[in-house]
Scaffold this active site. Structure first.
Site, short mmCIF file in Angstrom:
data_model
loop_
_atom_site.label_atom_id
_atom_site.label_comp_id
_atom_site.label_asym_id
_atom_site.label_seq_id
_atom_site.Cartn_x
_atom_site.Cartn_y
_atom_site.Cartn_z
N TYR A 200 -13.94 -18.86 15.52
CA TYR A 200 -13.86 -17.90 16.62
C TYR A 200 -15.61 -17.69 16.73
O TYR A 200 -15.85 -17.45 17.74
CB TYR A 200 -13.38 -16.70 16.20
N TYR B 42 -1.54 -17.81 -1.21
CA TYR B 42 -2.72 -16.80 -1.17
C TYR B 42 -3.85 -17.66 -0.81
O TYR B 42 -4.77 -17.16 0.03
CB TYR B 42 -2.94 -15.89 -2.36
N GLY C 113 0.76 -1.19 -0.06
CA GLY C 113 -0.01 -0.07 0.26
C GLY C 113 0.66 1.23 0.23
O GLY C 113 2.05 1.14 -0.05
N ASN D 111 -4.56 -12.90 14.83
CA ASN D 111 -4.31 -11.55 15.65
C ASN D 111 -5.48 -10.71 15.48
O ASN D 111 -6.08 -10.20 16.68
CB ASN D 111 -2.74 -10.95 15.34
N THR E 213 -12.08 -6.39 -8.52
CA THR E 213 -12.49 -5.09 -8.12
C THR E 213 -11.42 -4.00 -8.66
O THR E 213 -10.47 -4.35 -8.75
CB THR E 213 -12.74 -4.87 -6.79
N LYS F 229 -12.17 -10.29 19.66
CA LYS F 229 -12.75 -10.95 20.72
C LYS F 229 -12.37 -10.30 22.10
O LYS F 229 -13.47 -10.28 22.87
CB LYS F 229 -12.13 -12.48 20.79
P1 NAD Z 1 -3.71 -3.51 -1.65
O1 NAD Z 1 -2.38 -4.20 -1.80
O2 NAD Z 1 -3.91 -2.20 -2.36
O3 NAD Z 1 -4.32 -3.58 -0.14
C1 NAD Z 1 -3.60 -4.46 0.92
C2 NAD Z 1 -2.96 -3.71 1.88
O4 NAD Z 1 -2.49 -4.49 3.16
C3 NAD Z 1 -1.78 -2.74 1.61
O5 NAD Z 1 -1.71 -1.54 2.09
C4 NAD Z 1 -0.65 -3.38 2.33
O6 NAD Z 1 0.26 -2.52 2.55
C5 NAD Z 1 -1.27 -4.03 3.44
N1 NAD Z 1 -0.57 -5.28 4.08
C6 NAD Z 1 -0.32 -6.13 3.58
N2 NAD Z 1 0.37 -7.14 4.36
C7 NAD Z 1 0.14 -6.50 5.74
C8 NAD Z 1 0.85 -7.03 6.91
N3 NAD Z 1 1.38 -8.10 7.09
N4 NAD Z 1 0.78 -5.97 7.96
C9 NAD Z 1 -0.08 -4.88 7.76
N5 NAD Z 1 -0.34 -4.46 6.48
C10 NAD Z 1 -0.17 -5.41 5.50
O7 NAD Z 1 -4.64 -4.52 -2.31
P2 NAD Z 1 -6.50 -4.61 -2.19
O8 NAD Z 1 -6.58 -4.77 -3.53
O9 NAD Z 1 -6.73 -3.38 -1.40
O10 NAD Z 1 -6.71 -5.91 -1.29
C11 NAD Z 1 -7.26 -5.70 0.08
C12 NAD Z 1 -7.90 -7.05 0.59
O11 NAD Z 1 -9.15 -7.44 -0.27
C13 NAD Z 1 -6.95 -8.02 0.75
O12 NAD Z 1 -7.01 -8.91 1.66
C14 NAD Z 1 -7.41 -8.94 -0.75
O13 NAD Z 1 -6.85 -10.28 -0.54
C15 NAD Z 1 -8.64 -8.55 -0.64
N6 NAD Z 1 -9.22 -8.96 -2.08
C16 NAD Z 1 -8.90 -7.72 -3.15
C17 NAD Z 1 -9.65 -8.04 -4.25
C18 NAD Z 1 -9.58 -7.05 -5.44
O14 NAD Z 1 -9.87 -7.15 -6.40
N7 NAD Z 1 -8.72 -5.65 -5.10
C19 NAD Z 1 -10.27 -9.03 -4.61
C20 NAD Z 1 -10.34 -10.29 -3.54
C21 NAD Z 1 -9.69 -10.01 -2.27
#
Ligand code: NAD
Ligand code: UDP
Length: 318
Positions: A164, A150, A36, A104, A180, A110
């Protein structure tokens, strides 16, 4: 409510922060910036309704405030091995964010007697043998394949969330997000929309992987955020698909992007990734329609029109 959101500096997390604050909630964002960017939340610094912690969700989380809800969105999310941000290239971090990070954040929920919402994914269906994908479909994931870090972490995360709920009575939700797109996607993260739209705006040839016959269904971010907000406010504990059911081939998607950007350069067909690319994907959204009264409103052309100005600005073309 006072709401903790992990992955707050990411594409979806930052849009959710905006929506939650707009609804009158106080938001605590947490992110380690692995994929991010501060740019996505810079406009929130200075708001009395927003606090931020730089932290890795794989480590113990301490938030010095009483929370009403926890949304776990932190995880690498790009499947493109060519991108340094892809989960292929961050395999252990990805498994830890999905497994330890979910453990976590569930612990935080919880301890606070707070609502919990897990960002799961259509990837838990793998390369699906059932089409479109209903929530009851158990999926076709290759446990040792390249996407497994993943997919299996998210599958574990769903099971842990329900454990949980069942054992500790935590008030949980699970959203299965389908592809998305929208402003604030990282132009370099290698996913289809950023790659192809960036290429089109630069007048380059679009790279379609394989023959482009594989399908996806693309949802505009505002529609997704609306669905997630409704799920958070519902009392549904079993997984709910949120995505746009309009399915198209990646070739059609690339052609639409070329048309919308007046790019006349020929498409380049690139060797299919050795990544077990799912061949078909479309959500069955009956549950979201029935339980949440939700369905997407923004079609692809409208969504692209809302996304293009952001990409032009990032590319220095605006
Ligand atoms: P993104 O990479 O823009 O956002 C993910 C964010 O999580 C980033 O800001 C990253 O720095 C942070 N992050 C990753 N590992 C971390 C950690 N260990 N500790 C703290 N922060 C951490 O991706 P996104 O598209 O915004 O995805 C967000 C969530 O939505 C994810 O869990 C992803 O699996 C899920 N998702 C997104 C899509 C999509 O189409 N965008 C589809 C399915 C699922
Ligand atoms: N894709 C493509 N060209 C690109 C990037 C992606 O043809 O430059 C294809 C990819 O092979 C997949 C689809 O677009 O079939 C969606 O890929 P994305 O990385 O967005 O996510 P996925 O749906 O595979 O998780």
């Amino acid at each position: 409510m006072r709401i903790l959101i992990t992955g707050a500096a990411g594409f979806l997390g930052s849009h959710l922060c905006d929506r939650l604050i707009l609804e009158g909630h106080d938001v605590i964002g947490l992110d380690n910036f692995v994929t991010g960017s501060k740019d996505n939340i810079a406009h929130l610094f200075g708001s009395q309704h927003f606090t931020f912690y730089k932290h890795d969700v794989s480590n113990y989380i301490f938030i010095p405030a009483k929370l009403d809800a926890v949304l776990h969105f932190a995880s690498p999310a790009s499947p493109n091995p060519a991108s340094p941000y892809a989960y292929f290239n961050l395999p252990i971090q990805t498994m830890k964010a999905g497994a330890l990070g979910t453990h976590n954040t569930l612990g935080v929920a919880k301890a606070n007697n707070a609502r919990f919402l897990l960002a799961s994914t259509s990837e838990i269906y793998g390369d699906p043998t059932e089409h479109p994908q209903k929530e009851t479909y158990a999926g076709n994931v290759d446990i040792t394949g390249p996407r497994a870090v993943y997919d299996e972490a998210k599958r574990f995360a769903e099971s842990l969330t329900l454990a949980y709920h069942r054992q500790h009575g935590v008030d949980t939700r699970i959203v299965r997000i389908f592809n998305t797109y929208g402003p604030r996607m990282d132009l370099e993260d290698g996913r289809a929309l950023p790659n192809l739209l960036k290429q089109a705006l630069l007048g380059q040839s679009l790279t379609v992987y394989g023959d482009g016959g594989q399908t996806r269904s693309f949802c505009y971010v505002d529609d997704l955020v609306e669905g997630i907000y409704r799920l958070l406010m519902s009392d549904e504990h079993m997984p709910v698909n949120i995505g746009n059911p309009v399915e198209m081939s990646i070739l059609q998607f690339a052609q639409t992007i070329n048309r919308m950007t007046d790019n006349t350069t020929e498409i380049t067909y690139v060797d299919a990734r050795s990544s077990r690319d799912p061949q078909r994907r479309r959500p069955d959204i009956t549950r979201a329609q029935t339980i949440l009264g939700w369905e997407p409103k923004v079609d692809l052309e409208e969504g692209l029109n809302r996304t293009i100005p952001y990409f032009k600005q990032k590319l220095g073309l605006a």
